[in-house]
Design a protein around this motif. Sequence first.
Motif, PDB file in Angstrom:
ATOM      1  N   MET A   1      47.124  66.847  51.050  1.00 24.11           N
ATOM      2  CA  MET A   1      46.971  66.315  49.906  1.00 24.11           C
ATOM      3  C   MET A   1      45.855  65.275  50.195  1.00 24.11           C
ATOM      4  SD  MET A   1      49.288  63.804  47.230  1.00 24.11           S
ATOM      5  CE  MET A   1      50.126  65.359  46.542  1.00 24.11           C
ATOM      6  N   SER A   2      44.584  65.322  49.292  1.00 24.33           N
ATOM      7  CA  SER A   2      43.408  64.204  49.389  1.00 24.33           C
ATOM      8  C   SER A   2      43.952  62.851  49.305  1.00 24.33           C
ATOM      9  CB  SER A   2      42.335  64.745  48.537  1.00 24.33           C
ATOM     10  OG  SER A   2      42.703  64.445  47.299  1.00 24.33           O
ATOM     11  N   VAL A   3      43.363  61.841  49.775  1.00 23.47           N
ATOM     12  CA  VAL A   3      43.505  60.524  49.493  1.00 23.47           C
ATOM     13  C   VAL A   3      43.619  60.138  48.186  1.00 23.47           C
ATOM     14  CG1 VAL A   3      42.665  58.075  49.988  1.00 23.47           C
ATOM     15  CG2 VAL A   3      42.657  59.753  51.832  1.00 23.47           C
ATOM     16  N   SER A   4      42.649  60.826  47.407  1.00 26.06           N
ATOM     17  CA  SER A   4      42.393  60.690  45.874  1.00 26.06           C
ATOM     18  C   SER A   4      43.495  61.152  45.085  1.00 26.06           C
ATOM     19  CB  SER A   4      41.128  61.252  45.458  1.00 26.06           C
ATOM     20  OG  SER A   4      40.972  61.299  44.053  1.00 26.06           O
ATOM     21  N   ALA A   5      43.984  62.265  45.363  1.00 23.72           N
ATOM     22  CA  ALA A   5      45.151  62.917  44.965  1.00 23.72           C
ATOM     23  C   ALA A   5      46.309  62.029  45.100  1.00 23.72           C
ATOM     24  CB  ALA A   5      45.421  64.268  45.184  1.00 23.72           C
ATOM     25  N   ARG A   6      46.691  61.321  46.444  1.00 18.05           N
ATOM     26  CA  ARG A   6      47.766  60.586  46.778  1.00 18.05           C
ATOM     27  C   ARG A   6      47.590  59.491  46.039  1.00 18.05           C
ATOM     28  NH1 ARG A   6      46.781  62.145  52.241  1.00 18.05           N
ATOM     29  NH2 ARG A   6      46.029  59.907  52.652  1.00 18.05           N
ATOM     30  N   LEU A   7      46.389  58.759  45.697  1.00 16.75           N
ATOM     31  CA  LEU A   7      46.714  57.656  44.818  1.00 16.75           C
ATOM     32  C   LEU A   7      46.736  57.862  43.420  1.00 16.75           C
ATOM     33  CD1 LEU A   7      45.471  54.621  44.619  1.00 16.75           C
ATOM     34  CD2 LEU A   7      43.234  55.438  44.522  1.00 16.75           C
ATOM     35  N   ASP A   8      46.392  59.084  42.967  1.00 14.53           N
ATOM     36  CA  ASP A   8      46.616  59.379  41.682  1.00 14.53           C
ATOM     37  C   ASP A   8      48.010  59.611  41.305  1.00 14.53           C
ATOM     38  OD1 ASP A   8      43.824  58.972  40.885  1.00 14.53           O
ATOM     39  OD2 ASP A   8      43.711  61.339  41.026  1.00 14.53           O
ATOM     40  N   ALA A   9      48.740  59.983  42.481  1.00 14.20           N
ATOM     41  CA  ALA A   9      50.093  60.384  42.389  1.00 14.20           C
ATOM     42  C   ALA A   9      50.949  58.990  42.290  1.00 14.20           C
ATOM     43  CB  ALA A   9      50.706  61.290  43.574  1.00 14.20           C
ATOM     44  N   TRP A  10      50.405  58.110  43.225  1.00 15.92           N
ATOM     45  CA  TRP A  10      50.939  56.731  43.414  1.00 15.92           C
ATOM     46  C   TRP A  10      50.918  56.011  41.937  1.00 15.92           C
ATOM     47  CZ3 TRP A  10      49.813  51.697  43.708  1.00 15.92           C
ATOM     48  CH2 TRP A  10      50.761  50.729  44.139  1.00 15.92           C
ATOM     49  N   LEU A  11      49.843  55.986  41.496  1.00 11.85           N
ATOM     50  CA  LEU A  11      49.449  55.300  40.247  1.00 11.85           C
ATOM     51  C   LEU A  11      50.168  55.908  39.002  1.00 11.85           C
ATOM     52  CD1 LEU A  11      45.700  54.355  40.581  1.00 11.85           C
ATOM     53  CD2 LEU A  11      47.704  52.914  40.547  1.00 11.85           C
ATOM     54  N   ASP A  12      50.491  57.025  38.997  1.00 11.73           N
ATOM     55  CA  ASP A  12      51.151  57.661  37.894  1.00 11.73           C
ATOM     56  C   ASP A  12      52.536  57.636  38.155  1.00 11.73           C
ATOM     57  OD1 ASP A  12      48.744  59.138  36.887  1.00 11.73           O
ATOM     58  OD2 ASP A  12      49.185  60.936  38.128  1.00 11.73           O
ATOM     59  N   ALA A  13      53.045  57.415  39.035  1.00 10.61           N
ATOM     60  CA  ALA A  13      54.519  56.897  39.354  1.00 10.61           C
ATOM     61  C   ALA A  13      54.851  55.340  39.125  1.00 10.61           C
ATOM     62  CB  ALA A  13      54.943  57.471  40.657  1.00 10.61           C
ATOM     63  N   ALA A  14      53.622  54.479  39.049  1.00 10.01           N
ATOM     64  CA  ALA A  14      53.796  53.139  38.758  1.00 10.01           C
ATOM     65  C   ALA A  14      54.463  52.657  37.424  1.00 10.01           C
ATOM     66  CB  ALA A  14      52.762  52.302  39.068  1.00 10.01           C
ATOM     67  N   PRO A  15      55.313  51.934  37.643  1.00 11.90           N
ATOM     68  CA  PRO A  15      55.957  51.514  36.316  1.00 11.90           C
ATOM     69  C   PRO A  15      55.039  50.649  35.464  1.00 11.90           C
ATOM     70  CG  PRO A  15      56.811  49.931  38.036  1.00 11.90           C
ATOM     71  CD  PRO A  15      55.956  50.842  38.627  1.00 11.90           C
ATOM     72  N   ALA A  16      55.219  50.750  34.058  1.00 12.89           N
ATOM     73  CA  ALA A  16      54.622  50.134  33.069  1.00 12.89           C
ATOM     74  C   ALA A  16      55.110  48.842  32.815  1.00 12.89           C
ATOM     75  CB  ALA A  16      54.669  50.995  31.639  1.00 12.89           C
ATOM     76  N   VAL A  17      54.336  47.883  32.423  1.00 10.14           N
ATOM     77  CA  VAL A  17      54.643  46.480  32.070  1.00 10.14           C
ATOM     78  C   VAL A  17      54.347  46.031  30.751  1.00 10.14           C
ATOM     79  CG1 VAL A  17      54.362  44.101  32.652  1.00 10.14           C
ATOM     80  CG2 VAL A  17      54.677  45.807  34.542  1.00 10.14           C
ATOM     81  N   GLU A  18      55.357  45.519  29.975  1.00  9.89           N
ATOM     82  CA  GLU A  18      55.087  44.991  28.762  1.00  9.89           C
ATOM     83  C   GLU A  18      54.454  43.529  28.546  1.00  9.89           C
ATOM     84  OE1 GLU A  18      58.638  45.432  26.187  1.00  9.89           O
ATOM     85  OE2 GLU A  18      59.217  46.943  27.307  1.00  9.89           O
ATOM     86  N   LEU A  19      53.282  43.472  28.661  1.00 15.03           N
ATOM     87  CA  LEU A  19      52.504  42.272  28.811  1.00 15.03           C
ATOM     88  C   LEU A  19      52.802  41.480  27.650  1.00 15.03           C
ATOM     89  CD1 LEU A  19      49.303  43.090  30.750  1.00 15.03           C
ATOM     90  CD2 LEU A  19      51.347  42.331  31.662  1.00 15.03           C
ATOM     91  N   GLU A  20      52.960  42.064  26.317  1.00 20.13           N
ATOM     92  CA  GLU A  20      53.057  41.278  25.239  1.00 20.13           C
ATOM     93  C   GLU A  20      54.018  40.231  25.261  1.00 20.13           C
ATOM     94  OE1 GLU A  20      55.141  45.117  24.383  1.00 20.13           O
ATOM     95  OE2 GLU A  20      53.176  44.416  25.323  1.00 20.13           O
ATOM     96  N   ARG A  21      55.109  40.327  26.251  1.00 22.91           N
ATOM     97  CA  ARG A  21      56.282  39.389  26.599  1.00 22.91           C
ATOM     98  C   ARG A  21      55.844  37.982  27.001  1.00 22.91           C
ATOM     99  NH1 ARG A  21      61.101  42.928  28.999  1.00 22.91           N
ATOM    100  NH2 ARG A  21      62.272  40.808  28.605  1.00 22.91           N
ATOM    101  N   LEU A  22      54.551  37.733  27.082  1.00 24.60           N
ATOM    102  CA  LEU A  22      53.969  36.675  27.766  1.00 24.60           C
ATOM    103  C   LEU A  22      52.981  36.075  26.686  1.00 24.60           C
ATOM    104  CD1 LEU A  22      53.681  34.901  30.311  1.00 24.60           C
ATOM    105  CD2 LEU A  22      51.717  36.355  31.166  1.00 24.60           C
ATOM    106  N   PRO A  23      53.298  34.749  26.401  1.00 23.28           N
ATOM    107  CA  PRO A  23      54.223  33.936  26.676  1.00 23.28           C
ATOM    108  C   PRO A  23      55.379  34.241  25.959  1.00 23.28           C
ATOM    109  CG  PRO A  23      52.746  33.297  24.992  1.00 23.28           C
ATOM    110  CD  PRO A  23      52.087  34.314  25.655  1.00 23.28           C
ATOM    111  N   THR A  24      56.602  33.667  26.339  1.00 23.05           N
ATOM    112  CA  THR A  24      57.956  33.994  25.645  1.00 23.05           C
ATOM    113  C   THR A  24      57.740  33.351  24.263  1.00 23.05           C
ATOM    114  OG1 THR A  24      58.868  31.842  26.375  1.00 23.05           O
ATOM    115  CG2 THR A  24      58.993  33.583  27.915  1.00 23.05           C
ATOM    116  N   PRO A  25      58.639  33.999  23.630  1.00 16.41           N
ATOM    117  CA  PRO A  25      58.758  33.579  22.042  1.00 16.41           C
ATOM    118  C   PRO A  25      59.061  32.267  21.811  1.00 16.41           C
ATOM    119  CG  PRO A  25      60.027  35.652  22.388  1.00 16.41           C
ATOM    120  CD  PRO A  25      59.632  35.275  23.482  1.00 16.41           C
ATOM    121  N   SER A  26      59.713  31.443  22.541  1.00 16.57           N
ATOM    122  CA  SER A  26      60.015  30.223  22.388  1.00 16.57           C
ATOM    123  C   SER A  26      58.844  29.308  22.810  1.00 16.57           C
ATOM    124  CB  SER A  26      61.073  29.812  23.425  1.00 16.57           C
ATOM    125  OG  SER A  26      60.757  29.791  24.920  1.00 16.57           O
ATOM    126  N   GLY A  27      57.788  29.860  23.293  1.00 16.44           N
ATOM    127  CA  GLY A  27      56.561  29.095  23.612  1.00 16.44           C
ATOM    128  C   GLY A  27      56.369  28.659  25.135  1.00 16.44           C
TER     129      GLY A  27
END
Length: 196
Positions: A1-27
Amino acid sequence: MSVSARLDAWLDAAPAVELERLPTPSGAWRPELRLLVVGCGAAKRSSACAAQDLYTGPLTRDAIGYAQATGLPWCVVSGRHGLLWPSLVVEPYEQRIPRGEALRGWTDRVSSQLSLWMDEVGWRPRIRRDGDRYGTLPGSVMLEVHAGSDYVRGLVDRWWSVETPLAGLSMLQRRRWYREARDAGSQQVNLFGGER
């Protein structure tokens, strides 16, 4: 597997993050992204499978069970691969974390992987208004490390912070800690710090 394909597979498996949770609702401002890091183990399955299933040792299984229960994004730290996302398919291997001067190259690889993940999820310093002034707050990263001391040594003193909640505990004490955390419902931790 090429380096590019390995990197794509690694990024595809990376967890998503809900950035809208920053800042917190309490401020409250919590510019910290938490990642739980589980150490790999020598005991492995004999064929390729997802990283979360590859390692079969009891302590590693306990740590993975804890990681899954927290709700935090998590990964396995490997002497060969650096950071492995749980769903990333990996062939069995035999390689410990490097020591001495070679450890610096391994740590640089982990640093690059964390940077790529932060880019993928859009984690950047934030601009915050305070009255009529604006300031930039750093988008810091906290690694909660559940791994052996060799891995901890490779992960400290970098641009991220490290917590080691089980430092100094024997294997039996660690297993008891995981069992008690599981029995207590494994305290849910907010992705950006603090209790849920």
